[in-house]
Write an enzyme that holds these catalytic residues in place. Structure first.
Site, PDB file in Angstrom:
ATOM      1  N   THR A  58       0.822  -1.224   0.000  1.00  0.00           N
ATOM      2  CA  THR A  58       0.000   0.000   0.000  1.00  0.00           C
ATOM      3  C   THR A  58       0.847   1.261   0.000  1.00  0.00           C
ATOM      4  O   THR A  58       0.333   2.352  -0.258  1.00  0.00           O
ATOM      5  CB  THR A  58      -0.931   0.049   1.229  1.00  0.00           C
ATOM      6  N   TYR A  83      -3.848 -21.042  16.135  1.00  0.00           N
ATOM      7  CA  TYR A  83      -4.176 -21.246  14.728  1.00  0.00           C
ATOM      8  C   TYR A  83      -5.335 -22.232  14.646  1.00  0.00           C
ATOM      9  O   TYR A  83      -5.217 -23.375  15.088  1.00  0.00           O
ATOM     10  CB  TYR A  83      -2.940 -21.794  14.001  1.00  0.00           C
TER      11      TYR A  83
END
Lengths: 566, 566
Positions: free
Chosen positions: B278, B473
């Protein structure tokens, strides 16, 4: 723990004209002065020049107007805003050579117009908002130990400047013993924190030379590195969360995870770490703690040369690595090693032995281990010994390491004595890659030597090891010239130019402040400087925070946004 | 080294509709399907739904005008700008469940209007300048493995979007064996680099599950964390220097010192790390390397419960620490452990043994050590064994750990099979402090379970340990609903809200992309978002770089600077 007893005793705050308690000023013995004269032709001035009396410091009248002063007093309380002579002078700068030289000679022109002592984060935000409205520069002040002008009350474009002393923000907010973290206020000093942590079997493990005076907030905004950085990491590596007060409000980053264990965008907390009070004021932080050591060991080793020592220290860092390598590793060059050896009879005897073996520039290494387990500590030492012996190192008297450990916070006291006696004394530091270390070492040493002349001591040590490189720390002294500030500027500029030209960083742990700003700007490059200015413009649109420090000034025409802010 | 042979083989690039080579798609055995039906009531759809043929993907016409296309071709060469069907579809997204679902079902509406393959950093700068002038959105593309929408060609306010594929920037620029660093281009994949490093006795040590496809540039901009992060650190910890191409020119930060060994202001390099394309495009980086391991060991351990395992893993991280603790430490919760054990006869036998001992939710731990010295490796294991036994852990069949090691990059292949069979399958992750780990674990598991219903598998493991905390996770699957994208959105939102509400970070290593943007914005706070937008505005004033990712949009009225830029 007894080996670390001095780490939990909080020292009195520094005298305004020097370091710590003037009673502890450390004199060189007549024998050492004689040695300096014989070896280097360095003699003290004929007349001592002690600091002037407090009342003799020339202090300009405060420019803060009555309305501003009254508004400040309303925010933080009458008792916590001072325009007294002593307070203004105590906040007139940090502890750099120029800072001290000016005050010792009675120049109080840098003093702030007032000193405010806020009680908490919300008072800090209020003060910053007031200052932004009234266009008053604000210089955050922790332990006041900056040696690069970081707390100098620079006015910038403002008529008035206040020093914002954070000593009242000194709470241990909370400790999470499971995650081994503590939430703390920035005005705490290291010893205050260790005194709380050690009885719980914990430590922060951060011990820079400024330990007796410096604050946690100061460590954070300067990206400090303690002597045991190989064991406990640089300060920034232990930062879990930061709250920053700005004129635009408060900002908290981090805290959900240990240190950097998130991929939720750029690590913006690293914009606050090292920001030196130019983006806001740290009002709270959460730090990673470590198990407090119970076992200690130290050793001295000698290498045939400084560069032999580089290779050995590189192997300690790269082949043993964190957790096994010593917690403290210091390697002195030939000149510094001679200085150390000349201080004791055993050292002189050792020097003779080295010379007999043909090592004319022996390089001393001081190692220190800290551990929680005696067997592990012994094994770590054995692993290090294998590395050191492979590099041709030989054991040297352990008393040298012991002396360093017990005197490691004494350096600044010695400077006061040298300045009394008309000696110009300075330190500067850099870091670079292992491949570039020998070249940078010689280039900087030669640049300093060329400026201070032949009647000088110029010595260096390596004291922070990384996988990829290490730091270099220079200490040098000679007689003051007629204009010591010009002398300082000349030497500093020459050394800094050479550091930059040879690929070193302008500072490994002293930070940027006023003194390194030009070179730090080169290091971040034009676009890097634009990033930093963009962030500052967002958090401090009026530009009141610590003018003249760190953030590179705009050279060319300001763009639309900057023009809007000025 | 033979244990790591698979780490130096570069895999073919992924098929457009799934992972890697479709021939390697990993099917579940009929036995496992039977087990899933019996235990959970999970059955495949009656009819398989394989991906549509490439020619059947509905692809909108490219909106890039002829002038724009011609200008691009002038900059990077005719052969390196493509508007072909296959290229556009191969760059239509990453490898998230929504990305794959859309392409498998023939939805090519997200495809970029063209794909450019620049040759070097200066071509990248030129393309970005052109795109800024012509108002074309640019999505940097490395291995294309984002699972959070990070490379989805979002147009934002622009009519056209191109994908900037960096595969031609794949040079090993230089290696400094003394400092153990390498200067590298971003399009290199891990195996390409390891194939160069291993013969020199070096390694980067970065092995995420995406290893076969992901690139160094991708690792850097997502703050990646490999499976052996306890041994070699997170990717960001090994970044020494970065060069970023932006529409405003090139920016190089770092390089003078090892990693963070400087106090020259904020660590601005950490604004580029994790910036997800970005702020600019990484065109070069210097990374810290490590000694390549020659000795390997793995073990499986069983704990009576997941939380017993937390305590043991915390002790591994806090009491043994970096350099001694295992390089890989994975701890599976009860559900994941059952899944693992049910896959082999030895596992089933072990399960019976655990049950006989009264451990009804045994939790399996897989440990792996890598070292350069056999004696050291043995000692490290002994130290870990003491910690594990203190926590009540018992050895379990090593074949479980062996199976994990040899299958550790296979997970994505299994997903393709499950999607063929009408199964909704997703993973998500977070991290938090040790103190908060048990609470967060249960809260997120319960939130996912509530959304996927009773006929589902919801399992979790801890796989990255830090002094202060650890990662979690989650893997879960159940039957697809009639609108799988709505199902995905619902589950993802519920889990993310709970992660945020319970103090976890929205992502430990998957990054932000489009999918985590709202929660990442909360995490950085309003002032943090303003910092990030200010930096973006400075480097990418036209806002062409990777629209819709990471950077929080402005909710309220834009300020003067932002208005000026739009």
């Amino acid at each position: 723990m007894k080996d670390d007893a001095n780490l939990v005793e909080t020292a009195p705050r520094s005298v305004w004209h020097g370091w710590g308690d003037p009673q502890l000023k450390k004199e060189l013995s007549p024998l050492v002065w004689r040695g300096l004269k014989l070896a280097k032709g360095i003699e003290p001035a004929e007349q001592d020049t002690p600091p002037v009396a407090l009342d003799d410091v020339e202090l300009p009248a405060s420019t803060l107007d009555d309305d501003g002063l009254a508004a400040l007093r309303t925010l933080v309380g009458d008792a916590y805003v001072s325009v007294e002579r002593r307070e203004r002078i105590e906040h007139a700068g940090g502890k750099s050579y120029p800072d001290l030289y000016r005050l010792r000679t009675g120049d109080g022109s840098h003093a702030p117009d007032a000193v405010a002592f806020p009680a908490d984060g919300s008072e800090v935000v209020e003060v910053l908002r007031l200052a932004a409205q009234r266009e008053i520069a604000v210089v955050p002040f922790g332990g006041g130990t900056s040696v690069v002008g970081g707390v100098d009350p620079v006015r910038g474009r403002f008529a008035s400047v206040i020093s914002l002393d954070l000593r009242r923000l000194d709470a241990v907010v909370s400790i999470d013993e499971t995650s081994r973290t503590a939430t703390l206020q920035p005005g705490l000093r290291g010893a205050q924190l260790e005194a709380v942590l050690r009885p719980r079997g914990l430590t922060l493990g951060h011990f820079p030379q400024s330990y007796e005076q410096a604050t946690l907030g100061g460590y954070l905004v300067t990206r400090s590195s303690g002597q045991a950085s190989s064991g406990y990491g640089r300060f920034e590596q232990n930062v879990v969360a930061v709250t920053l007060a700005t004129p635009e409000g408060e900002l908290t980053l981090g805290g959900r995870t240990p240190s950097s264990a998130t991929a939720a965008g750029p690590k913006l907390i690293d914009v606050l770490i090292g920001s030196e009070g130019t983006l806001g004021v740290i009002t709270e932080m959460t730090l990673q703690l470590h198990e407090g050591p119970t076992e200690f060991a130290y050793e001295t080793w000698a290498f045939d040369s400084f560069t032999d020592g580089f290779d050995a220290f590189r192997a300690l860092a790269q082949d043993l690595g964190h957790g096994v390598m010593p917690d403290v590793s210091r390697l002195s060059d030939g000149e510094e090693s001679r200085t150390i050896l000349a201080q004791s009879a055993r050292g002189l005897a050792a020097m003779a032995t080295f010379a007999a073996r043909g090592a004319r520039e022996p390089s001393l290494g001081v190692l220190r281990w800290e551990d929680t387990d005696r067997t592990t500590l012994r094994r770590r030492r054995r692993q290090a010994h294998r590395v050191l012996r492979t590099a041709g190192a030989r054991r040297a008297p352990a008393s040298i390491a012991e002396h360093w450990i017990s005197h490691r916070f004494r350096g600044p006291y010695q400077r006061d004595h040298l300045m009394d006696r008309g000696i110009f004394v300075e330190t500067l530091e850099t870091a670079t890659t292992w491949a570039n270390l020998p070249t940078l070492y010689s280039a900087v040493r030669d640049a300093i030597s060329a400026e201070v002349g032949p009647h000088a001591v110029v010595q260096c040590h390596v004291s922070h090891l990384y996988d990829g490189g290490a730091s270099l720390y220079y200490t040098f002294f000679c007689r003051e010239e007629s204009d010591p500030l010009a002398q300082w500027r000349r030497v500093k500029t020459a050394a800094s130019d050479v550091i930059a030209a040879h690929g070193g960083t302008i500072t490994h742990h002293h930070a940027v402040g006023t003194d390194h700003r030009a070179w730090a700007a080169d290091e971040m490059g034009e676009l890097g400087a634009r990033i930093l200015r963009a962030v500052k413009n967002e958090l401090d649109p009026a530009g009141i925070l610590n003018p003249g420090k760190l953030v590179p000034p705009v050279d060319d025409a300001p763009d639309a946004c900057e023009a809007g802010a000025s």
